[in-house]
Design an enzyme around this catalytic site. Sequence first.
Site, PDB file in Angstrom:
ATOM      1  N   LYS A  53       7.274 -21.098  30.813  1.00  0.00           N
ATOM      2  CA  LYS A  53       7.673 -19.666  30.066  1.00  0.00           C
ATOM      3  C   LYS A  53       6.467 -19.267  28.941  1.00  0.00           C
ATOM      4  CE  LYS A  53      12.577 -20.036  31.268  1.00  0.00           C
ATOM      5  NZ  LYS A  53      13.900 -20.301  30.960  1.00  0.00           N
ATOM      6  N   GLN A  97      17.351 -21.642  25.842  1.00  0.00           N
ATOM      7  CA  GLN A  97      17.569 -22.386  27.009  1.00  0.00           C
ATOM      8  C   GLN A  97      18.697 -23.034  27.359  1.00  0.00           C
ATOM      9  OE1 GLN A  97      15.025 -22.185  29.101  1.00  0.00           O
ATOM     10  NE2 GLN A  97      15.826 -23.463  30.747  1.00  0.00           N
ATOM     11  N   ASP A 120      17.410 -12.740  28.633  1.00  0.00           N
ATOM     12  CA  ASP A 120      18.189 -13.622  29.915  1.00  0.00           C
ATOM     13  C   ASP A 120      19.291 -12.771  30.390  1.00  0.00           C
ATOM     14  OD1 ASP A 120      17.402 -16.099  30.584  1.00  0.00           O
ATOM     15  OD2 ASP A 120      18.112 -17.016  28.739  1.00  0.00           O
TER      16      ASP A 120
HETATM   17  N1  GUN Z   1      18.579 -22.914  32.206  1.00  0.00           N
HETATM   18  C1  GUN Z   1      18.224 -22.862  33.599  1.00  0.00           C
HETATM   19  N2  GUN Z   1      17.979 -21.601  33.896  1.00  0.00           N
HETATM   20  C2  GUN Z   1      18.188 -21.158  32.860  1.00  0.00           C
HETATM   21  C3  GUN Z   1      17.801 -19.547  32.563  1.00  0.00           C
HETATM   22  O1  GUN Z   1      17.510 -18.573  33.462  1.00  0.00           O
HETATM   23  N3  GUN Z   1      17.729 -18.950  31.253  1.00  0.00           N
HETATM   24  C4  GUN Z   1      18.116 -19.887  30.144  1.00  0.00           C
HETATM   25  N4  GUN Z   1      18.005 -19.491  29.182  1.00  0.00           N
HETATM   26  N5  GUN Z   1      18.233 -21.358  30.641  1.00  0.00           N
HETATM   27  C5  GUN Z   1      18.469 -21.654  31.814  1.00  0.00           C
END
Ligand code: GUN
Length: 313
Positions: A53, A97, A120
């Site tokens: 990211k 996350q 998100d």
């Molecule tokens: N953990 C697994 N997939 C995701 C996601 O799309 N966003 C976040 N914040 N954590 C994750």
Amino acid sequence: MSASLLDGNKIASEIRGEVAAEVRTMTAAGVRPGLAVVLVGHNPASEIYVRGKVKASEEVGIHSEQLTPPENISTHALLDMVRELNGRDGIDGILVQLPLPAQVDAKKILLAVDPAKDVDGFHPMNVGFLSTQRPGLVPCTPAGIMEILRRSSVAIAGQEAVVVGRSDIVGKPTAMLLIKANATVTVCHSKTRDLPGVCRRADILVAAIGRAGMITREFVKPGAIVIDVGMNKVSERGEFERLFAGNAKREETFRTKGSVLVGDVHPEVVEVAGALTPVPGGVGPLTIAMLMSNTVKAAKMRRGSRVPELSRA
Ligand code: GUN
């Protein structure tokens, strides 16, 4: 006949190119979008995702910050961190996350993120916006699935779509987006009766269960579009054989690395489906591309500009 492969890397790269152009325009006008990623502790998978990211942000020109509080952080301290980010004008997107450690109340944390910065799309307000067809921030993986379908010219309106998996992150929001696009949508889960039979009705089948190769050929109508959201590590020899017997390339990977990555869709489905997203290189790359797109969208929305993409979402 063999399914055509829907190339997620290519589509994600197209989207990142579009986002980069928007970021250049915004930055030239004095508004550089900013993303904060909060990574608690040292979950190895999360560390890999977060690295991706941050790297993608650099590539498209988004300002990014990584915050890495320790594994034993309290809910209270993490709330303070989120609130500090809510208050900073240079931060347009906040991503915490998941998963969070057990002592942290994840629902409280997600509720504390400013919905306008919730890239998100996990805040209940954005969940409500999506389910009532209002503009808002849409979860990245479901938004990416829709981009794959649209950019591959897959017809959606009037089609039978079956989503296997009812998670808040993928299954439910994907179903909402497909409803919005006028598909006839069925959501299945572990208690669904005759799962193969229900799946065989699908013109568009989305597999988001988290079980390696569970969707075998008897789940798939010939010619169906199959979207595989799974990312499962297979390190057991028997399971490997069930999935990849006779596949020399995978055998080599399994021998050298001790494991292979496989989706929720069994490789044999390539012989039945009309089109299929591979794993890796299908849905995965779209998740990060849509995070970049959401960050730009949040930056524009926060500044009151109308966002044309919203009418698409
Ligand atoms: N953990 C697994 N997939 C995701 C996601 O799309 N966003 C976040 N914040 N954590 C994750």
